[in-house]
Design a protein around this motif. Structure first.
Motif, mmCIF file in Angstrom:
data_model
loop_
_atom_site.group_PDB
_atom_site.id
_atom_site.type_symbol
_atom_site.label_atom_id
_atom_site.label_comp_id
_atom_site.label_asym_id
_atom_site.label_seq_id
_atom_site.Cartn_x
_atom_site.Cartn_y
_atom_site.Cartn_z
ATOM 1 N N LYS A 107 -0.654 5.474 -30.678
ATOM 2 C CA LYS A 107 -0.092 4.895 -29.472
ATOM 3 C C LYS A 107 0.995 3.919 -29.906
ATOM 4 O O LYS A 107 0.747 2.975 -30.651
ATOM 5 C CB LYS A 107 -1.184 4.164 -28.687
ATOM 6 N N VAL A 108 2.225 4.145 -29.433
ATOM 7 C CA VAL A 108 3.379 3.412 -29.954
ATOM 8 C C VAL A 108 4.180 2.786 -28.815
ATOM 9 O O VAL A 108 4.438 3.418 -27.799
ATOM 10 C CB VAL A 108 4.309 4.346 -30.761
ATOM 11 N N GLU A 109 4.571 1.521 -29.019
ATOM 12 C CA GLU A 109 5.528 0.859 -28.133
ATOM 13 C C GLU A 109 6.801 0.599 -28.928
ATOM 14 O O GLU A 109 6.757 -0.002 -30.004
ATOM 15 C CB GLU A 109 4.980 -0.472 -27.609
ATOM 16 N N LEU A 110 7.932 1.072 -28.402
ATOM 17 C CA LEU A 110 9.220 0.898 -29.069
ATOM 18 C C LEU A 110 10.125 0.043 -28.186
ATOM 19 O O LEU A 110 10.231 0.278 -26.989
ATOM 20 C CB LEU A 110 9.877 2.256 -29.315
ATOM 21 N N SER A 111 10.794 -0.944 -28.799
ATOM 22 C CA SER A 111 11.630 -1.830 -27.998
ATOM 23 C C SER A 111 12.718 -2.471 -28.859
ATOM 24 O O SER A 111 12.498 -2.768 -30.035
ATOM 25 C CB SER A 111 10.781 -2.945 -27.370
ATOM 26 N N ALA A 112 13.894 -2.654 -28.260
ATOM 27 C CA ALA A 112 14.882 -3.542 -28.870
ATOM 28 C C ALA A 112 14.307 -4.956 -28.826
ATOM 29 O O ALA A 112 13.538 -5.295 -27.911
ATOM 30 C CB ALA A 112 16.197 -3.494 -28.104
ATOM 31 N N MET A 113 14.639 -5.776 -29.792
ATOM 32 C CA MET A 113 14.021 -7.100 -29.875
ATOM 33 C C MET A 113 14.298 -7.953 -28.640
ATOM 34 O O MET A 113 13.433 -8.698 -28.187
ATOM 35 C CB MET A 113 14.505 -7.823 -31.141
ATOM 36 N N ASP A 114 15.518 -7.824 -28.084
ATOM 37 C CA ASP A 114 15.816 -8.670 -26.927
ATOM 38 C C ASP A 114 15.183 -8.167 -25.639
ATOM 39 O O ASP A 114 15.203 -8.856 -24.620
ATOM 40 C CB ASP A 114 17.332 -8.862 -26.754
ATOM 41 N N ASP A 115 14.604 -6.960 -25.662
ATOM 42 C CA ASP A 115 13.883 -6.439 -24.494
ATOM 43 C C ASP A 115 12.381 -6.712 -24.582
ATOM 44 O O ASP A 115 11.649 -6.489 -23.620
ATOM 45 C CB ASP A 115 14.100 -4.924 -24.354
ATOM 46 N N PHE A 116 11.939 -7.160 -25.748
ATOM 47 C CA PHE A 116 10.507 -7.380 -25.963
ATOM 48 C C PHE A 116 10.082 -8.712 -25.344
ATOM 49 O O PHE A 116 10.728 -9.738 -25.526
ATOM 50 C CB PHE A 116 10.213 -7.389 -27.463
ATOM 51 N N ASN A 142 21.316 -8.072 -30.550
ATOM 52 C CA ASN A 142 20.108 -7.780 -29.774
ATOM 53 C C ASN A 142 18.824 -8.230 -30.467
ATOM 54 O O ASN A 142 17.728 -7.925 -30.013
ATOM 55 C CB ASN A 142 20.026 -6.291 -29.400
ATOM 56 N N ALA A 143 18.972 -8.974 -31.573
ATOM 57 C CA ALA A 143 17.804 -9.556 -32.248
ATOM 58 C C ALA A 143 17.792 -11.075 -32.157
ATOM 59 O O ALA A 143 16.810 -11.715 -32.553
ATOM 60 C CB ALA A 143 17.775 -9.127 -33.717
ATOM 61 N N LEU A 144 18.862 -11.659 -31.632
ATOM 62 C CA LEU A 144 19.011 -13.115 -31.655
ATOM 63 C C LEU A 144 17.881 -13.850 -30.956
ATOM 64 O O LEU A 144 17.285 -14.783 -31.506
ATOM 65 C CB LEU A 144 20.344 -13.502 -31.013
ATOM 66 N N SER A 145 17.561 -13.441 -29.721
ATOM 67 C CA SER A 145 16.567 -14.183 -28.940
ATOM 68 C C SER A 145 15.186 -14.104 -29.593
ATOM 69 O O SER A 145 14.459 -15.101 -29.663
ATOM 70 C CB SER A 145 16.506 -13.653 -27.503
ATOM 71 N N TYR A 607 23.188 -18.594 -19.861
ATOM 72 C CA TYR A 607 23.863 -17.633 -18.983
ATOM 73 C C TYR A 607 24.420 -16.475 -19.813
ATOM 74 O O TYR A 607 24.289 -15.298 -19.440
ATOM 75 C CB TYR A 607 24.978 -18.347 -18.222
ATOM 76 N N LEU A 608 25.027 -16.798 -20.961
ATOM 77 C CA LEU A 608 25.577 -15.764 -21.837
ATOM 78 C C LEU A 608 24.462 -14.902 -22.429
ATOM 79 O O LEU A 608 24.606 -13.674 -22.541
ATOM 80 C CB LEU A 608 26.387 -16.421 -22.952
ATOM 81 N N THR A 609 23.350 -15.528 -22.769
ATOM 82 C CA THR A 609 22.198 -14.779 -23.285
ATOM 83 C C THR A 609 21.671 -13.808 -22.240
ATOM 84 O O THR A 609 21.327 -12.658 -22.552
ATOM 85 C CB THR A 609 21.076 -15.746 -23.720
ATOM 86 N N ASP A 610 21.620 -14.259 -20.988
ATOM 87 C CA ASP A 610 21.168 -13.382 -19.913
ATOM 88 C C ASP A 610 22.116 -12.201 -19.736
ATOM 89 O O ASP A 610 21.669 -11.064 -19.502
ATOM 90 C CB ASP A 610 21.057 -14.161 -18.599
ATOM 91 N N LEU A 611 23.425 -12.457 -19.847
ATOM 92 C CA LEU A 611 24.393 -11.360 -19.758
ATOM 93 C C LEU A 611 24.159 -10.342 -20.876
ATOM 94 O O LEU A 611 24.231 -9.130 -20.658
ATOM 95 C CB LEU A 611 25.822 -11.904 -19.852
ATOM 96 N N ARG A 612 23.858 -10.851 -22.076
ATOM 97 C CA ARG A 612 23.588 -9.961 -23.200
ATOM 98 C C ARG A 612 22.340 -9.115 -22.930
ATOM 99 O O ARG A 612 22.336 -7.907 -23.180
ATOM 100 C CB ARG A 612 23.413 -10.776 -24.482
ATOM 101 N N LYS A 613 21.304 -9.738 -22.414
ATOM 102 C CA LYS A 613 20.060 -9.007 -22.127
ATOM 103 C C LYS A 613 20.257 -7.970 -21.034
ATOM 104 O O LYS A 613 19.591 -6.930 -21.024
ATOM 105 C CB LYS A 613 18.955 -9.988 -21.737
#
Length: 622
Positions: A107-116, A142-145, A607-613
């Motif tokens: 059972k696998v969950e795959l995600s970009a880091m900023d979507d996790f 996409n790994a920053l947050s 705000y910029l982080t939210d735009l990135r996400k």
């Protein structure tokens, strides 16, 4: 490889069908297919041994299709794969890994880091991280947050978590694979247990990535066997073969020989730069791409540099030397087409130090000499190394064994596949400089500028970049910031929008040195402005005014309207130089958010982080 009737269990008709199908499959499709066949065999075996009544067994299989669930699956630990990817390599590796694990029943969950969702981190059981390192040791966008959260005081203790890290990087950078190293260290500090040792990959990452994948799979399978008392879990994922077969047999490891149709100098007479426009034919390749993707080119080193190296060492150009999977090839061919000879790296210098007794090289590599070593490597190549630290006590065969494979050079695609099927256009800035007493040039850009003519062929592949994509809604507005050759993907964006008759507004910020000589694709932009495909165009030519004006200055001048576009749902795209331009543009955006949105600096960053996400702030910087 072609199947033959004489050495296979298939009849002639089956062999012909397989030979038509196999070259069209992607790696993930091949993996899924092999897993599916293995799972089918497991079901047959289970039916024969466990269930005498095959009718009842067949009924059970039918009832659970398309998902076959074993009662022991509840004992299996869930696997979480997180990727940090700038250009798409880590995402592709993550998706392939998920396919393999799914084929084995995990059972696998795959995600970009900023979507996790970071609040769920303490519930993770087995964590697999695949990440690139960007620039000077920085995490990908996409790994920053996730990176910041993991290194904050909010990060939870992870004593029940097992983990492993696959790090991608480039040894020519000082902070090689730094993001992967940071994740590996921090997870251990938080109490997590290492499932399998971290593996650090250079630009030619295939073999090491496969080694890490195999090691992780073996550890997980061993754990699964213990948890289920030796029984095997069989699960069936939805098939990737369900989509139309539009895949190409050509890839990064099997490039296509594309014919050069056009090779034009875009720069006007008197320019300080030379920017080339290349048009290549993809006819017969079955290669497709989307706006935002790049084309990889495997270049050749300059013949003069190759010959100077051979002459310096008094080697025989026809001597056979070993090149990994290719076997033995003539020395000159190896240096010309297969090996990196224009960039020095610390690992290379360390290996070279064992092939000479020259004390100066060993002193450069001594502790505390990092800055001196870095200064020496800057702008020098293999010929400098051979001349500066002679005499060498090595054969040609031994010396080339320390050289790495020449990496492909990636260029943003400057055309739309929909508008120009079977063609791909590129914008390449020629790199030329003088250093340490010699004139030098970029390997690929120099080849394209001086030695590639229409009718010649280049070894190419499509490099997909899922992190640089047009909005799915053609009515959505877009803001494109691309000075110099960074404007290339935005030519593709507008060609695509024109072809789709998209009605969304578009705004381009372009900059270079001089209006007269450096206005790349000026005719295209002006035509699109006239036809309404491009809504607004703002330009900055830094050498045409007493005070240098760059794209970030034009953005600040139009701050009110730019912020209004963003508030209306516009997506922001930035392409080009990372060290200066991308940082200056980001600083300008933060200033605009503060001025026009009445935000504090912290709120502007959020705000910029939210735009990135939201995938509304995307960058392709290098």
């Amino acid at each position: 490889m072609q199947l033959q009737v004489m050495n296979s269990p298939f009849n002639e008709e089956q062999v012909e069908a397989l030979n038509r199908l196999l070259p069209t499959l992607t790696e993930s499709q091949k993996i899924w297919l092999s897993g599916y066949l293995a799972a089918s065999q497991s079901q047959v075996a289970a039916s024969a041994v466990i269930t005498p009544d095959t009718v009842v067994q067949d009924q059970r299989v039918a009832e659970t299709s398309p998902q076959i669930v074993n009662a022991e699956q509840s004992k299996t630990r869930e696997i979480t794969i997180l990727f940090g990817s700038e250009t798409g390599n880590c995402q592709a590796l993550s998706e392939d890994l998920r396919t393999k694990l799914g084929g084995l029943g995990f059972k696998v969950e795959l995600s970009a880091m900023d979507d996790f969702k970071t609040k769920g981190l303490k519930k993770v059981q087995d964590l697999l991280i695949i990440t690139a390192t960007h620039g000077e040791g920085d995490p990908p966008d996409n790994a920053l947050s996730f990176y910041e959260f993991l290194n904050s005081r909010k990060a939870p203790k992870l004593e029940d978590v097992r983990f492993s890290v696959l790090a991608l990087g480039d040894q020519s950078y000082e902070f090689f694979c730094q993001t992967g190293k940071d994740f590996d260290k921090r997870l251990e500090e938080l109490g997590a247990k290492r499932l399998y040792p971290r593996v650090d990959c250079d630009v030619d990452f295939d073999d090491l990535a496969a080694e890490w994948t195999e090691g992780v799979l073996n550890e997980l399978k061993a754990s699964q066997s213990e948890a289920t008392g030796g029984s095997t879990i069989v699960a069936q994922e939805s098939s990737p073969l369900g989509t139309p077969l539009q895949q190409s047999a050509y890839s990064r490891t099997n490039p296509f020989k594309a014919e050069v149709l056009e090779n034009l100098n875009l720069s006007g007479r008197g320019s300080n730069k030379e920017n080339r426009h290349l048009e290549l034919s993809l006819e017969g390749s079955n290669l497709e791409f989307e706006p935002g993707d790049s084309l990889g080119i495997y270049p050749e080193n300059h013949p003069n540099l190759v010959d100077e190296i051979i002459e310096e060492m008094q080697w025989n150009p026809d001597e056979l030397v070993a090149i990994n999977k290719l076997g033995d090839v003539p020395l000159r061919e190896a240096l010309l087409s297969h090996l990196e000879i224009t960039i020095l790296t610390k690992p290379l210098m360390e290996k070279a130090s064992h092939l000479t007794h020259h004390s100066a090289l060993k002193e450069l590599l001594a502790p505390g000499q990092e800055e001196a070593l870095k200064a020496y490597m800057e702008g020098r190549d293999i010929l400098d190394l051979l001349r500066d630290f002679a005499p060498w006590e090595t054969s040609a065969r031994e010396f080339v064994s320390i050289l790495r494979k020449i990496p492909a050079r990636l260029y943003s695609i400057a055309s739309s596949y929909k508008a120009n099927p079977d063609e791909v256009h590129l914008t390449i800035g020629t790199v030329r400089f003088h250093a340490h007493g010699r004139d030098r040039m970029g390997v690929c850009s120099g080849q394209c500028a001086e030695r590639v003519k229409p009718g010649d062929r280049l070894s190419v592949y499509v490099h997909r970049n899922p992190n640089f994509r047009l909005p799915s809604d053609p009515e959505a507005p877009i803001i494109m910031i691309g000075p110099g050759t960074g404007v290339a993907p935005f030519r593709a964006f507008l060609e695509e929008r024109e072809e789709l008759e998209a009605q969304g507004k578009s705004w381009l910020f372009f900059g270079d040195q001089h209006f007269r000589t450096d206005f790349l694709y000026q005719v295209d932009w002006q035509r699109w402005l006239k036809e309404g495909v491009l809504t607004k165009l703002d330009v900055a030519f830094s050498r045409d005014t007493a005070e240098k004006i760059y794209v970030q200055h034009r953005m600040l001048q139009k701050s009110k309207e730019l912020f209004q576009w963003i508030q209306e749902g516009a997506s922001l795209y930035v392409c080009g130089d990372e060290k200066h331009m991308a940082k200056d543009v980001q600083d300008a955006l933060l200033t605009i958010f503060q001025q026009e949105g009445g935000m504090s600096f912290e709120a502007a960053e959020s705000y910029l982080t939210d735009l990135r996400k939201q995938k509304r702030y995307q960058r392709d910087v290098y």
